[in-house]
Design a protein around this motif. Structure first.
Motif, PDB file in Angstrom:
ATOM      1  N   SER A 162      14.464  23.145  -5.068  1.00 28.57           N
ATOM      2  CA  SER A 162      13.485  22.151  -5.247  1.00 28.57           C
ATOM      3  C   SER A 162      13.403  21.765  -6.941  1.00 28.57           C
ATOM      4  O   SER A 162      13.834  22.662  -7.663  1.00 28.57           O
ATOM      5  CB  SER A 162      12.117  22.642  -4.994  1.00 28.57           C
ATOM      6  N   SER A 163      13.326  20.269  -7.045  1.00 32.40           N
ATOM      7  CA  SER A 163      13.489  20.125  -8.465  1.00 32.40           C
ATOM      8  C   SER A 163      12.020  20.555  -9.249  1.00 32.40           C
ATOM      9  O   SER A 163      10.924  20.497  -8.758  1.00 32.40           O
ATOM     10  CB  SER A 163      13.719  18.507  -8.695  1.00 32.40           C
ATOM     11  N   PRO A 164      12.028  20.957 -10.512  1.00 30.88           N
ATOM     12  CA  PRO A 164      11.021  21.447 -11.212  1.00 30.88           C
ATOM     13  C   PRO A 164      10.059  20.137 -11.436  1.00 30.88           C
ATOM     14  O   PRO A 164      10.277  19.019 -11.431  1.00 30.88           O
ATOM     15  CB  PRO A 164      11.417  21.680 -12.647  1.00 30.88           C
ATOM     16  N   ALA A 165       8.685  20.764 -11.408  1.00 27.87           N
ATOM     17  CA  ALA A 165       7.613  19.748 -11.436  1.00 27.87           C
ATOM     18  C   ALA A 165       7.728  18.974 -12.634  1.00 27.87           C
ATOM     19  O   ALA A 165       8.173  19.252 -13.774  1.00 27.87           O
ATOM     20  CB  ALA A 165       6.276  20.565 -11.689  1.00 27.87           C
ATOM     21  N   LEU A 166       7.254  17.572 -12.679  1.00 27.96           N
ATOM     22  CA  LEU A 166       7.083  17.005 -13.782  1.00 27.96           C
ATOM     23  C   LEU A 166       5.929  16.395 -14.335  1.00 27.96           C
ATOM     24  O   LEU A 166       4.922  16.272 -13.375  1.00 27.96           O
ATOM     25  CB  LEU A 166       7.911  15.499 -13.518  1.00 27.96           C
ATOM     26  N   PHE A 167       5.563  16.273 -15.592  1.00 27.86           N
ATOM     27  CA  PHE A 167       4.021  16.233 -15.903  1.00 27.86           C
ATOM     28  C   PHE A 167       4.045  14.930 -16.797  1.00 27.86           C
ATOM     29  O   PHE A 167       5.202  14.385 -17.350  1.00 27.86           O
ATOM     30  CB  PHE A 167       3.552  17.319 -16.853  1.00 27.86           C
ATOM     31  N   ASP A 168       2.987  14.127 -17.104  1.00 31.58           N
ATOM     32  CA  ASP A 168       2.644  13.124 -17.961  1.00 31.58           C
ATOM     33  C   ASP A 168       2.213  13.726 -19.369  1.00 31.58           C
ATOM     34  O   ASP A 168       1.104  14.545 -19.298  1.00 31.58           O
ATOM     35  CB  ASP A 168       1.771  12.114 -17.459  1.00 31.58           C
ATOM     36  N   ALA A 198      18.239  15.193 -20.461  1.00 31.04           N
ATOM     37  CA  ALA A 198      17.599  13.946 -20.257  1.00 31.04           C
ATOM     38  C   ALA A 198      16.864  13.613 -18.804  1.00 31.04           C
ATOM     39  O   ALA A 198      16.184  12.901 -18.613  1.00 31.04           O
ATOM     40  CB  ALA A 198      18.789  12.881 -20.381  1.00 31.04           C
ATOM     41  N   ALA A 199      17.569  14.412 -17.863  1.00 31.08           N
ATOM     42  CA  ALA A 199      17.207  14.132 -16.562  1.00 31.08           C
ATOM     43  C   ALA A 199      15.641  14.333 -16.299  1.00 31.08           C
ATOM     44  O   ALA A 199      15.050  14.102 -15.572  1.00 31.08           O
ATOM     45  CB  ALA A 199      17.906  15.223 -15.656  1.00 31.08           C
ATOM     46  N   GLN A 200      15.194  15.410 -17.388  1.00 30.44           N
ATOM     47  CA  GLN A 200      14.059  15.697 -17.283  1.00 30.44           C
ATOM     48  C   GLN A 200      12.870  14.861 -18.032  1.00 30.44           C
ATOM     49  O   GLN A 200      11.976  15.595 -18.724  1.00 30.44           O
ATOM     50  CB  GLN A 200      13.825  17.270 -17.692  1.00 30.44           C
ATOM     51  N   PHE A 207       5.237  10.035 -22.385  1.00 26.37           N
ATOM     52  CA  PHE A 207       6.395  10.234 -21.466  1.00 26.37           C
ATOM     53  C   PHE A 207       6.086  11.302 -20.553  1.00 26.37           C
ATOM     54  O   PHE A 207       5.280  11.700 -20.228  1.00 26.37           O
ATOM     55  CB  PHE A 207       7.412  10.835 -22.578  1.00 26.37           C
ATOM     56  N   ARG A 208       7.184  11.222 -19.850  1.00 21.83           N
ATOM     57  CA  ARG A 208       7.070  12.068 -18.366  1.00 21.83           C
ATOM     58  C   ARG A 208       8.358  13.080 -18.491  1.00 21.83           C
ATOM     59  O   ARG A 208       9.322  12.754 -18.718  1.00 21.83           O
ATOM     60  CB  ARG A 208       7.202  11.045 -17.123  1.00 21.83           C
ATOM     61  N   GLY A 209       7.977  14.370 -18.124  1.00 19.81           N
ATOM     62  CA  GLY A 209       9.140  15.285 -18.307  1.00 19.81           C
ATOM     63  C   GLY A 209       8.599  16.739 -17.759  1.00 19.81           C
ATOM     64  O   GLY A 209       7.494  16.764 -17.531  1.00 19.81           O
ATOM     65  N   GLY A 210       9.538  17.586 -17.627  1.00 15.94           N
ATOM     66  CA  GLY A 210       9.192  18.822 -17.274  1.00 15.94           C
ATOM     67  C   GLY A 210       8.421  19.659 -18.453  1.00 15.94           C
ATOM     68  O   GLY A 210       8.447  19.230 -19.581  1.00 15.94           O
ATOM     69  N   TRP A 211       8.210  20.941 -18.103  1.00 16.32           N
ATOM     70  CA  TRP A 211       7.792  21.855 -19.073  1.00 16.32           C
ATOM     71  C   TRP A 211       8.513  22.002 -20.229  1.00 16.32           C
ATOM     72  O   TRP A 211       8.084  21.979 -21.536  1.00 16.32           O
ATOM     73  CB  TRP A 211       7.283  23.284 -18.643  1.00 16.32           C
ATOM     74  N   LYS A 212       9.902  22.109 -20.052  1.00 14.71           N
ATOM     75  CA  LYS A 212      10.872  21.990 -21.109  1.00 14.71           C
ATOM     76  C   LYS A 212      10.682  21.176 -22.218  1.00 14.71           C
ATOM     77  O   LYS A 212      10.694  21.181 -23.314  1.00 14.71           O
ATOM     78  CB  LYS A 212      12.108  22.347 -20.628  1.00 14.71           C
ATOM     79  N   ALA A 213      10.603  19.711 -21.527  1.00  8.46           N
ATOM     80  CA  ALA A 213      10.352  18.701 -22.504  1.00  8.46           C
ATOM     81  C   ALA A 213       9.157  18.773 -23.488  1.00  8.46           C
ATOM     82  O   ALA A 213       9.081  18.354 -24.506  1.00  8.46           O
ATOM     83  CB  ALA A 213      10.569  17.441 -21.743  1.00  8.46           C
ATOM     84  N   GLY A 214       8.018  19.121 -22.721  1.00  9.49           N
ATOM     85  CA  GLY A 214       6.791  19.243 -23.441  1.00  9.49           C
ATOM     86  C   GLY A 214       6.969  20.288 -24.395  1.00  9.49           C
ATOM     87  O   GLY A 214       6.395  20.264 -25.762  1.00  9.49           O
TER      88      GLY A 214
END
Ligand SMILES: C[S@@+](CC[C@H](N)C(=O)[O-])C[C@H]1O[C@@H](n2cnc3c(N)ncnc32)[C@H](O)[C@@H]1O
Length: 430
Positions: free
Chosen positions: A2-8, A35-37, A50-57
């Motif tokens: 499953s793909s990891p959750a995305l957050f705003d 970039a995919a996250q 921006f929208r992204g996974g936890w790693k992006a945050g």
């Protein structure tokens, strides 16, 4: 898989730096978050979505030099009154993020909200979150406005309420190394944003002739040495129940390795500062030492007598002294004027200022730029729109920026040999 959750996420920043922050975020995403996250979102006055996974945050927290915070969006809905705001806050599953053992602080910002008391609205959000946690866990969190474990921000427009969980904690311009402040230091994220607007990049000479506690210089040196702005500090998300610990450890290890390499580096950064005040230079040195940036070259010089620190042309950046808070130094005595005014609270207060304009200083500064800095580009941040006239230079560009609530301009002067455009002191500013 499953793909990891995305957050705003929403990243507030000093007004005027939104495009610079969006560009920085795209670079952080490409280098550290994948970039995919990461999906770039809208730029709005005072911030970027921006929208992204936890790693992006987490990467944004660790690597953004321009954002003030990284806020995680929890809920968004139209509202009409405080009860609607209470209901929205009470419905959220805060227990997923923190427990009643964590201390809490709630802040509200509003633009054109019809509510009469933002203080009351803040209390309603706090009550809703505490009631919710008591209901699900039997205990209410305590409020700590000074050093809370968890911060919730509510943002109200005329019609809508958005609730955010703050993932940063202390604002991101607190890099964790500044001990010694000057009288009017720039916030680190404003300085970093200005550096980006100047187009400076590592390897190009950089000179701040009124460097004070050295904010521009420290920010530039960290860029040149690839030191993450947040490597010395902790973040709010470290107190939350769910964040990606493995990804965070990897990001942190990478940042610590880069910092160790920077400390060992003997590279000539080509970053120079001067100030008329020996005390300020001492403060700057102490800050650079703590930040692991000993190779910045500092000198005690009156800016009117400044000369380029290297033969090759580069970028000069400064925020000169202004008004009552911090004075031009090194010129003849001025007559003090004392006046009494009424403050908002109807208490009289006394103000002391000097009656001579600083035009003499700025004219000499303009002469120094024209005569000795040909080939350089100078960027000067000031709230005084008459600055180009005072310098007797015509600006090539000006960018509106906010230093806190103070509306400023970043003036750019291209000091091209033989063709410096002069302007009379009487030119009308806009
Ligand atoms: C607004 S502060 C700059 C703050 C700085 N950017 C920082 O982050 O701390 C202006 C600085 O100009 C310096 N200054 C005042 N008169 C000067 C002069 N004639 N020549 C050089 N520096 C001067 C002050 O000592 C002060 O540090």
């Amino acid at each position: 898989m499953s793909s990891p959750a995305l957050f705003d996420f929403f990243l507030p920043c000093p007004r005027g730096l939104e495009a610079a922050l969006a560009a920085e975020l795209a670079e952080i995403a490409a280098r550290h978050a994948g970039a995919a996250q990461f999906e770039a979102g809208a730029q709005v006055p005072g911030g970027v979505h921006f929208r992204g996974g936890w790693k992006a945050g987490m990467a944004a927290n660790l690597h953004s030099r321009i954002a003030s915070r990284v806020l995680l969006k929890i809920a968004h809905r139209p509202y009409r009154n405080e009860q609607d705001i209470y209901a929205l806050a009470a419905e959220q599953r805060w227990e997923q993020w923190f427990s009643a053992n964590e201390t809490l602080r709630v802040d509200i910002t509003a633009i054109k909200s019809p509510l009469r008391s933002l203080e009351f609205a803040t209390l309603r959000v706090k009550d809703a979150v505490c009631d919710r946690l008591r209901e699900v866990s039997g205990a209410r969190p305590s409020i700590d406005t000074a050093q809370p474990d968890v911060r919730i921000f509510a943002f109200l427009t005329a019609t809508d309420c958005t609730l955010y969980l703050d993932t940063s904690g202390e604002p991101l311009f607190k890099r964790g190394w500044r001990l010694d402040k000057g009288a009017a230091p720039l916030r680190e994220n404003l300085a970093a944003g200005i550096l980006r607007l100047t187009g400076w990049s590592a390897g190009t000479p950089l000179y701040d002739p009124m460097c004070g506690s050295g904010t521009f210089l420290a920010e530039a040196a960290q860029v040149a040495l690839n030191i993450a702005p947040g490597v010395e500090r902790r973040f709010g998300f470290e107190k939350l129940k769910q964040y990606d610990v493995t990804a965070w450890q990897a990001l942190k290890v990478e940042a610590l390795d880069a910092k160790r390499a920077a400390r060992a580096s003997r590279a000539d950064l080509g970053i120079f500062g001067s100030d008329i005040s020996g005390d300020m230079l001492e403060k700057a040195r102490a800050n650079f030492e703590r930040a692991g940036l000993p190779s910045i070259v500092l000198k005690q010089v009156d800016a009117r007598g400044m000369t380029p620190p290297v033969a090759a042309p580069g970028i000069l950046v400064a925020n000169p002294p202004y008004g009552e808070r911090i004075e031009v130094r090194g010129r003849g005595p001025r007559r003090e004027v004392r006046e009494t005014r009424r403050g908002d609270d109807n208490e009289g207060f006394r103000r002391v200022h000097t009656d001579a304009p600083d035009s003499e200083f700025f004219q000499s500064l303009g002469d120094a730029l024209k005569q000795r800095f040909s080939g350089w580009r100078a960027f000067i941040l000031t709230s005084d729109r008459k600055l180009p006239g005072q310098l007797r230079l015509r600006e090539s560009a000006k960018t509106p920026l906010f230093n806190g609530a103070l509306e400023c301009r970043l003036f750019r002067f291209d000091l091209v040999t033989g063709s410096v455009k002069q302007r009379p002191a009487s030119d009308t500013p806009d």
